[in-house]
Motif scaffolding. Structure first.
Motif, PDB file in Angstrom:
ATOM      1  N   VAL A 239     -11.205   2.100   4.611  1.00 58.25           N
ATOM      2  CA  VAL A 239     -12.557   2.121   4.242  1.00 58.25           C
ATOM      3  C   VAL A 239     -13.205   0.991   5.273  1.00 58.25           C
ATOM      4  O   VAL A 239     -14.532   0.862   5.195  1.00 58.25           O
TER       5      VAL A 239
ATOM      6  N   LEU B  22      -2.064  10.662  -1.635  1.00 59.04           N
ATOM      7  CA  LEU B  22      -3.342  10.756  -2.680  1.00 59.04           C
ATOM      8  C   LEU B  22      -4.294  11.728  -2.273  1.00 59.04           C
ATOM      9  O   LEU B  22      -5.050  12.518  -2.979  1.00 59.04           O
TER      10      LEU B  22
ATOM     11  N   GLY C 213     -11.535   4.146  -1.761  1.00 56.76           N
ATOM     12  CA  GLY C 213     -10.110   4.045  -2.660  1.00 56.76           C
ATOM     13  C   GLY C 213     -10.286   5.165  -3.858  1.00 56.76           C
ATOM     14  O   GLY C 213      -9.695   4.699  -4.882  1.00 56.76           O
TER      15      GLY C 213
ATOM     16  N   SER D 285      -4.314   6.423   1.491  1.00 59.29           N
ATOM     17  CA  SER D 285      -3.072   7.286   1.004  1.00 59.29           C
ATOM     18  C   SER D 285      -3.087   8.631   1.610  1.00 59.29           C
ATOM     19  O   SER D 285      -3.831   9.471   0.850  1.00 59.29           O
TER      20      SER D 285
ATOM     21  N   TYR E 147     -10.838  -0.456  -8.703  1.00 61.89           N
ATOM     22  CA  TYR E 147      -9.680  -0.988  -8.525  1.00 61.89           C
ATOM     23  C   TYR E 147      -9.500  -1.336  -7.002  1.00 61.89           C
ATOM     24  O   TYR E 147      -8.114  -1.553  -6.278  1.00 61.89           O
ATOM     25  N   LEU E 148     -10.392  -1.229  -6.253  1.00 56.58           N
ATOM     26  CA  LEU E 148     -10.352  -1.460  -4.636  1.00 56.58           C
ATOM     27  C   LEU E 148     -10.203  -3.099  -4.497  1.00 56.58           C
ATOM     28  O   LEU E 148      -9.406  -3.344  -3.822  1.00 56.58           O
TER      29      LEU E 148
ATOM     30  N   GLN F  45       1.036  -1.307   0.135  1.00 56.45           N
ATOM     31  CA  GLN F  45      -0.059   0.160  -0.112  1.00 56.45           C
ATOM     32  C   GLN F  45       0.718   1.198  -0.126  1.00 56.45           C
ATOM     33  O   GLN F  45       0.557   2.206  -0.665  1.00 56.45           O
TER      34      GLN F  45
ATOM     35  N   LEU G 254       2.300  -2.159  -9.018  1.00 56.51           N
ATOM     36  CA  LEU G 254       1.591  -2.426  -7.695  1.00 56.51           C
ATOM     37  C   LEU G 254       1.353  -3.875  -7.785  1.00 56.51           C
ATOM     38  O   LEU G 254       1.267  -4.737  -8.847  1.00 56.51           O
TER      39      LEU G 254
ATOM     40  N   LEU H  36      -6.848  -5.121  -4.516  1.00 55.01           N
ATOM     41  CA  LEU H  36      -6.199  -4.742  -3.441  1.00 55.01           C
ATOM     42  C   LEU H  36      -6.532  -5.414  -2.064  1.00 55.01           C
ATOM     43  O   LEU H  36      -5.729  -5.350  -1.279  1.00 55.01           O
TER      44      LEU H  36
ATOM     45  N   ILE I  14     -12.930   8.208   0.048  1.00 59.24           N
ATOM     46  CA  ILE I  14     -12.316   7.853   1.145  1.00 59.24           C
ATOM     47  C   ILE I  14     -10.834   7.240   0.492  1.00 59.24           C
ATOM     48  O   ILE I  14     -10.999   6.409  -0.297  1.00 59.24           O
TER      49      ILE I  14
HETATM   50  C1  LIG Z   1      -5.380   1.457  -7.937  1.00 59.21           C
HETATM   51  S1  LIG Z   1      -5.586   2.772  -6.683  1.00 59.21           S
HETATM   52  C2  LIG Z   1      -7.165   3.536  -7.539  1.00 59.21           C
HETATM   53  C3  LIG Z   1      -7.374   4.929  -7.094  1.00 59.21           C
HETATM   54  C4  LIG Z   1      -8.791   5.489  -7.962  1.00 59.21           C
HETATM   55  N1  LIG Z   1      -9.964   4.646  -7.519  1.00 59.21           N
HETATM   56  C5  LIG Z   1      -8.523   5.592  -9.245  1.00 59.21           C
HETATM   57  O1  LIG Z   1      -9.185   4.652  -9.929  1.00 59.21           O
HETATM   58  O2  LIG Z   1      -7.622   6.291  -9.668  1.00 59.21           O
HETATM   59  C6  LIG Z   1      -6.362   1.832  -5.337  1.00 59.21           C
HETATM   60  C7  LIG Z   1      -6.448   2.908  -4.177  1.00 59.21           C
HETATM   61  O3  LIG Z   1      -7.051   2.193  -3.158  1.00 59.21           O
HETATM   62  C8  LIG Z   1      -6.676   2.828  -1.905  1.00 59.21           C
HETATM   63  N2  LIG Z   1      -6.899   1.786  -0.763  1.00 59.21           N
HETATM   64  C9  LIG Z   1      -6.464   0.634  -0.945  1.00 59.21           C
HETATM   65  N3  LIG Z   1      -6.955  -0.239   0.286  1.00 59.21           N
HETATM   66  C10 LIG Z   1      -7.537   0.856   0.938  1.00 59.21           C
HETATM   67  C11 LIG Z   1      -8.315   0.781   2.136  1.00 59.21           C
HETATM   68  N4  LIG Z   1      -8.396  -0.463   2.913  1.00 59.21           N
HETATM   69  N5  LIG Z   1      -9.142   2.009   2.550  1.00 59.21           N
HETATM   70  C12 LIG Z   1      -8.964   3.051   1.771  1.00 59.21           C
HETATM   71  N6  LIG Z   1      -8.281   3.163   0.716  1.00 59.21           N
HETATM   72  C13 LIG Z   1      -7.627   2.083   0.180  1.00 59.21           C
HETATM   73  C14 LIG Z   1      -5.310   3.051  -2.141  1.00 59.21           C
HETATM   74  O4  LIG Z   1      -4.636   3.960  -1.489  1.00 59.21           O
HETATM   75  C15 LIG Z   1      -5.143   3.598  -3.418  1.00 59.21           C
HETATM   76  O5  LIG Z   1      -5.227   4.925  -3.736  1.00 59.21           O
END
Ligand SMILES: C[S@@+](CC[C@H](N)C(=O)[O-])C[C@H]1O[C@@H](n2cnc3c(N)ncnc32)[C@H](O)[C@@H]1O
Length: 266
Positions: free
Chosen positions: A102, A81, A54, A78, A119-120, A12, A202, A123, A75
């Motif tokens: 989240v 970001l 995310g 990062s 893309y959440l 992350q 990533l 992850l 939300i």
């Molecule tokens: C691949 S990025 C996509 C960002 C955005 N949705 C976009 O399409 O540009 C995934 C995002 O999810 C956030 N993220 C991952 N796990 C998270 C969590 N548990 N709570 C909040 N944000 C999270 C990361 O910090 C990152 O900014």
């Protein structure tokens, strides 16, 4: 074959270490000409109150507002970001950004028409986190509300064609590689080659539609629908149809739409 090159430890914190490279990746054609257009084909954004889980640097929050949403709450975990997001247009306070996880933050129950998780899902490091994401989305949505996700295309990852050749997607400025065997939560390394020469890497995770639907169902959604992504008219015009052909025959991502039950079932 695109396997086994996991010599880097990514997590992350990549978003905090390299926020500009992540922001730059939003300009790649495979992002800018596919993601918003595909999402817009399946949502009624007008006057909607939207929760963006995310949200990153706020790209979708701004997109939703410029397409008629009533409000967006974004939300993200990062700090860097969220900071980049706050520096951009907040539509007279109608976009609110919150720093946090989240799966842990208190979220207004049954307040939102749409929840997005762009893309959440990939992850989520395990199926427990996957379940938490669906349960947070369900809790936040009004009855009948929609949870929209973009994720790695499970049918491509599980197909006999996978792994694809190393350079299959290189023409589109990205690469994906993975470890065998493919199972729930398997890691997939994604490399995004930005036009300014920067690289953003990533680790995503693969989940089957069955695992996703188990999480969605448990939370209170109808069975989720997978939809193919589409290329925007601008993308077809600027690059030509032929450019997109090999991408569309093995699209790396897909849309997942989950509808919350209209009546409380829990
Ligand atoms: C691949 S990025 C996509 C960002 C955005 N949705 C976009 O399409 O540009 C995934 C995002 O999810 C956030 N993220 C991952 N796990 C998270 C969590 N548990 N709570 C909040 N944000 C999270 C990361 O910090 C990152 O900014």
């Amino acid at each position: 074959m695109a396997t086994g090159r996991f010599d880097v430890a990514l997590n992350q914190s990549e978003y905090d270490k390299n926020p500009e490279a992540f922001q730059q990746s939003t300009h790649l054609h495979i992002r800018s000409e596919i993601e918003e257009f595909s999402v817009s084909q399946h949502l009624n954004i007008q006057n909607a109150d939207i929760l963006d889980l995310g949200c990153g640097e706020g790209r979708f929050a701004r997109y939703f507002m410029s397409n008629g949403a009533n409000s967006v709450t974004g939300i993200d975990l990062s700090t860097a970001l969220i900071h980049l997001a706050q520096q951009q247009n907040n539509w007279h306070g109608k976009i609110q950004y919150i720093l946090g996880d989240v799966t842990e933050l208190p979220i207004k129950p049954e307040h939102f028409d749409i929840v997005s998780g762009i893309y959440l899902i990939p992850l989520a490091e395990d199926t427990h986190t996957l379940e938490r994401i669906f349960s947070v989305a369900c809790h936040a949505l009004k009855p009948g509300g929609i949870f929209v996700n973009i994720l790695l295309n499970p049918s491509i990852v599980e197909s006999d064609n996978f792994p694809l050749l190393d350079d299959y997607y290189r023409k589109y400025d990205f690469e994906i590689s993975h470890q065998l065997p493919i199972k729930e939560g398997s890691k997939i390394l994604v490399k995004l080659y930005n036009s300014d020469g920067s690289l953003f890497e990533l680790i995503d995770h693969h989940y089957s539609l069955d695992a996703i639907n188990a999480a969605a169902n448990h939370a209170g959604f109808h069975p989720s629908q997978i939809h193919p992504v589409e290329i925007s008219p601008k993308g077809i015009h600027s690059k030509g149809r032929q450019y997109w052909e090999s991408y569309l025959s093995n699209p790396a991502i897909c849309l997942l739409i989950s509808k919350k039950h209209s009546l409380k079932t829990h």
